[in-house]
Write a protein that holds these residues in place. Structure first.
Motif, mmCIF file in Angstrom:
data_model
loop_
_atom_site.group_PDB
_atom_site.id
_atom_site.type_symbol
_atom_site.label_atom_id
_atom_site.label_comp_id
_atom_site.label_asym_id
_atom_site.label_seq_id
_atom_site.Cartn_x
_atom_site.Cartn_y
_atom_site.Cartn_z
ATOM 1 N N ASN A 247 23.884 39.715 45.810
ATOM 2 C CA ASN A 247 24.829 40.738 45.350
ATOM 3 C C ASN A 247 24.429 41.208 43.956
ATOM 4 O O ASN A 247 23.993 40.401 43.125
ATOM 5 N N GLU A 248 24.586 42.498 43.694
ATOM 6 C CA GLU A 248 24.269 43.054 42.384
ATOM 7 C C GLU A 248 25.502 43.179 41.497
ATOM 8 O O GLU A 248 25.387 43.377 40.292
ATOM 9 N N ASN A 249 26.685 43.093 42.109
ATOM 10 C CA ASN A 249 27.927 43.213 41.348
ATOM 11 C C ASN A 249 28.946 42.178 41.825
ATOM 12 O O ASN A 249 29.119 41.995 43.027
ATOM 13 N N TYR A 250 29.594 41.528 40.881
ATOM 14 C CA TYR A 250 30.655 40.572 41.187
ATOM 15 C C TYR A 250 31.895 40.938 40.380
ATOM 16 O O TYR A 250 31.789 41.302 39.193
ATOM 17 N N VAL A 258 31.478 31.273 41.308
ATOM 18 C CA VAL A 258 30.674 31.851 42.387
ATOM 19 C C VAL A 258 29.220 31.410 42.209
ATOM 20 O O VAL A 258 28.741 31.220 41.086
ATOM 21 N N GLN A 259 28.545 31.226 43.312
ATOM 22 C CA GLN A 259 27.147 30.812 43.305
ATOM 23 C C GLN A 259 26.263 32.045 43.476
ATOM 24 O O GLN A 259 26.457 32.839 44.391
ATOM 25 N N LEU A 260 25.293 32.223 42.575
ATOM 26 C CA LEU A 260 24.361 33.343 42.699
ATOM 27 C C LEU A 260 23.282 32.977 43.721
ATOM 28 O O LEU A 260 22.486 32.070 43.483
ATOM 29 N N ALA A 286 25.555 27.829 34.944
ATOM 30 C CA ALA A 286 24.960 26.503 35.115
ATOM 31 C C ALA A 286 23.491 26.638 35.495
ATOM 32 O O ALA A 286 23.030 27.716 35.897
ATOM 33 N N ALA A 287 22.756 25.535 35.375
ATOM 34 C CA ALA A 287 21.323 25.554 35.677
ATOM 35 C C ALA A 287 21.044 25.885 37.142
ATOM 36 O O ALA A 287 19.958 26.358 37.479
ATOM 37 N N ASN A 288 22.022 25.641 38.020
ATOM 38 C CA ASN A 288 21.829 25.917 39.451
ATOM 39 C C ASN A 288 22.315 27.304 39.865
ATOM 40 O O ASN A 288 22.392 27.624 41.041
ATOM 41 N N GLY A 289 22.702 28.135 38.865
ATOM 42 C CA GLY A 289 23.157 29.483 39.180
ATOM 43 C C GLY A 289 24.629 29.572 39.502
ATOM 44 O O GLY A 289 25.094 30.602 39.990
ATOM 45 N N ASN A 290 25.365 28.519 39.196
ATOM 46 C CA ASN A 290 26.802 28.526 39.440
ATOM 47 C C ASN A 290 27.489 29.225 38.263
ATOM 48 O O ASN A 290 27.365 28.805 37.119
ATOM 49 N N ILE A 291 28.225 30.322 38.563
ATOM 50 C CA ILE A 291 28.865 31.120 37.525
ATOM 51 C C ILE A 291 30.355 30.811 37.470
ATOM 52 O O ILE A 291 31.041 30.821 38.486
ATOM 53 N N GLY A 356 47.380 31.829 43.111
ATOM 54 C CA GLY A 356 46.445 32.777 42.490
ATOM 55 C C GLY A 356 45.208 33.030 43.302
ATOM 56 O O GLY A 356 44.094 33.009 42.792
ATOM 57 N N ILE A 357 45.339 33.245 44.607
ATOM 58 C CA ILE A 357 44.184 33.499 45.467
ATOM 59 C C ILE A 357 43.490 34.792 45.034
ATOM 60 O O ILE A 357 44.134 35.805 44.799
ATOM 61 N N ASN A 358 42.187 34.755 44.940
ATOM 62 C CA ASN A 358 41.402 35.895 44.482
ATOM 63 C C ASN A 358 40.601 36.471 45.644
ATOM 64 O O ASN A 358 39.670 35.849 46.142
ATOM 65 N N ILE A 359 40.976 37.672 46.077
ATOM 66 C CA ILE A 359 40.295 38.295 47.212
ATOM 67 C C ILE A 359 38.833 38.581 46.907
ATOM 68 O O ILE A 359 37.949 38.434 47.752
ATOM 69 N N ASN A 360 38.553 39.004 45.647
ATOM 70 C CA ASN A 360 37.163 39.325 45.285
ATOM 71 C C ASN A 360 36.251 38.117 45.407
ATOM 72 O O ASN A 360 35.096 38.223 45.809
#
Length: 407
Positions: A247-250, A258-260, A286-291, A356-360
């Motif tokens: 994905n290019e946009n989050y 979210v994991q990249l 994070a080092a593993n791409g976890n945002i 607080g469920i986040n649809i995005n």
């Protein structure tokens, strides 16, 4: 005769008095003095801390947001106030973003791409392209150069004004010279009173010069070590031709994670992947791409494979607000519309609102989508079971009353 002898003395005294009490005409600053002053103003701001979207420079300009450009404009304006020059709006645009500033200098024939032979000078604008897509995302001021090493002063580096160093072997992309897109060279001759050989480097105190020399020595040593390490790695790792992000946009909310995900071509090639972001107050990487979203605003994450090929994505973070899915709301409304006594029915909408469920976030995480759907189905099934039980109880009660009447 006495009068004629004293006349020259009186005139000389008058001339001296006039020269003492008449205002002196200020001499126009030279180009060297202007460049030195710009760097001096910028250097004095190193360490200033705002946020990724707020700064005192934005207060001055009348706009709050990303403030690397407003920092540069502010430094030039302060130089005008100090030297009585007219740089702002003449040798530097009075506003715009990084790419519009580049266009402004291109139209005047004063933009130089990195590698075209131009040697940047103190006070020049330096533009950066961290992703390598030909678009600038950041601008700073050149402090000085030493060989191929470029020393800069930049605003909005993780919400701060920082002095940075770019070398051929620096960490990519934020300390490697390859991140530099080009330079804007202001035409100081339009506002100066002549040239000067004085440069920011020469006017720097001996103590500061010594510190810069020590910094250069450390960088050179580190560069040598990095080069040897990189040489060892490249003998083991094949070259990657393409790096693509899922994905290019989050769009996230504070607290979301979210994991990249990425893919490389050709496949099955060993890759060392690193993640970079210069907006530390908005997301943690994070080092593993976890945002993890930690603050509101916009951030760009640059993903690098094997220290050679790059790709990037944009992340927008908003404040956390409870959301109720349409499916849950419709289900609750349908049950209430039946006219039955729903005092014991579970208020699923309230539960999900509080959670607080986040649809995005769900859009980018299939596992969470499955969990949500399972919860919705379970809630709906529970509501229907309760409704059926209550209906059966009501039917049984009616039957008993009917039987009582017959007897």
């Amino acid at each position: 005769m006495i009068k004629f002898k004293t006349f020259p003395s009186i005139m000389a005294a008058i001339i001296i008095m006039i020269s003492l009490f008449s205002p002196m005409t200020a001499e126009a600053a030279s180009e060297g003095q202007i460049r030195d002053k710009i760097v001096s103003v910028a250097s004095a701001e190193v360490g200033y801390t705002g946020t990724s979207t707020y700064s005192k420079y934005g207060d001055w300009y009348g706009y709050q947001g990303g403030w690397c450009t407003t920092f540069v404009l502010w430094c030039y304006n302060q130089t005008d106030s100090s030297l009585g020059t007219s740089l702002y709006g003449n040798v530097i645009p009075s506003g715009g973003n990084c790419n519009s500033m580049i266009s402004w200098y291109e139209n005047k024939g004063r933009y130089h791409k990195r590698g075209d032979g131009y040697k940047p000078k103190a006070g020049d604008l330096v533009f950066f392209d961290w992703s390598g897509n030909g678009s600038s995302q950041h601008v700073g001021i050149v402090d000085y150069i030493s060989g191929s090493t470029v020393y800069t002063i930049e605003g909005n580096c993780s919400g701060q004004v920082k002095a940075r160093v770019y070398t051929e072997n620096g960490t990519k992309p934020y300390n490697n010279i390859s991140a530099i897109m080009g330079y804007g060279s202001p035409d100081f001759s339009k506002v100066s009173g002549g040239s000067s050989k004085t440069t920011a480097k020469k006017t720097t105190s001996a103590k500061t010069t010594s510190k810069k020399a020590e910094t250069k020595k450390r960088i050179t040593t580190t560069a040598k070590k990095t080069t040897s390490t990189t040489t060892e790695k490249t003998t083991e790792i094949k070259k990657i031709e393409k790096l693509s992000l899922a994905n290019e946009n989050y769009e996230l909310k504070i607290g979301d994670t979210v994991q990249l995900d990425y893919s490389i071509e050709p496949q099955n090639i060993r890759a060392v992947v690193e993640y970079f972001c210069d907006e530390e107050g908005i997301i943690d990487v994070a080092a593993n791409g976890n945002i993890t979203a930690i603050g509101t605003g916009n951030a760009t994450v640059v993903v690098c494979a094997n220290n050679d090929i790059y790709s990037q994505c944009s992340i927008t973070v908003e404040a956390a607000v409870g959301e109720v899915t349409t499916l849950i709301s419709e289900t609750a409304n349908d049950i209430k519309a039946s006219g039955e006594d729903n005092s014991t029915i579970i208020d699923t909408g309230s539960i999900f609102t509080k959670s607080g469920i986040n649809i995005n976030l769900l859009i980018h995480n299939r596992q969470l989508c499955i969990i949500l759907i399972s919860i919705v189905i379970a809630a709906f099934a529970s509501a229907m079971i309760i409704r059926t039980i209550k209906k059966n109880k009501k039917d049984n009660l009616m039957r008993r009353k009917g039987n009582g009447k017959r007897s």
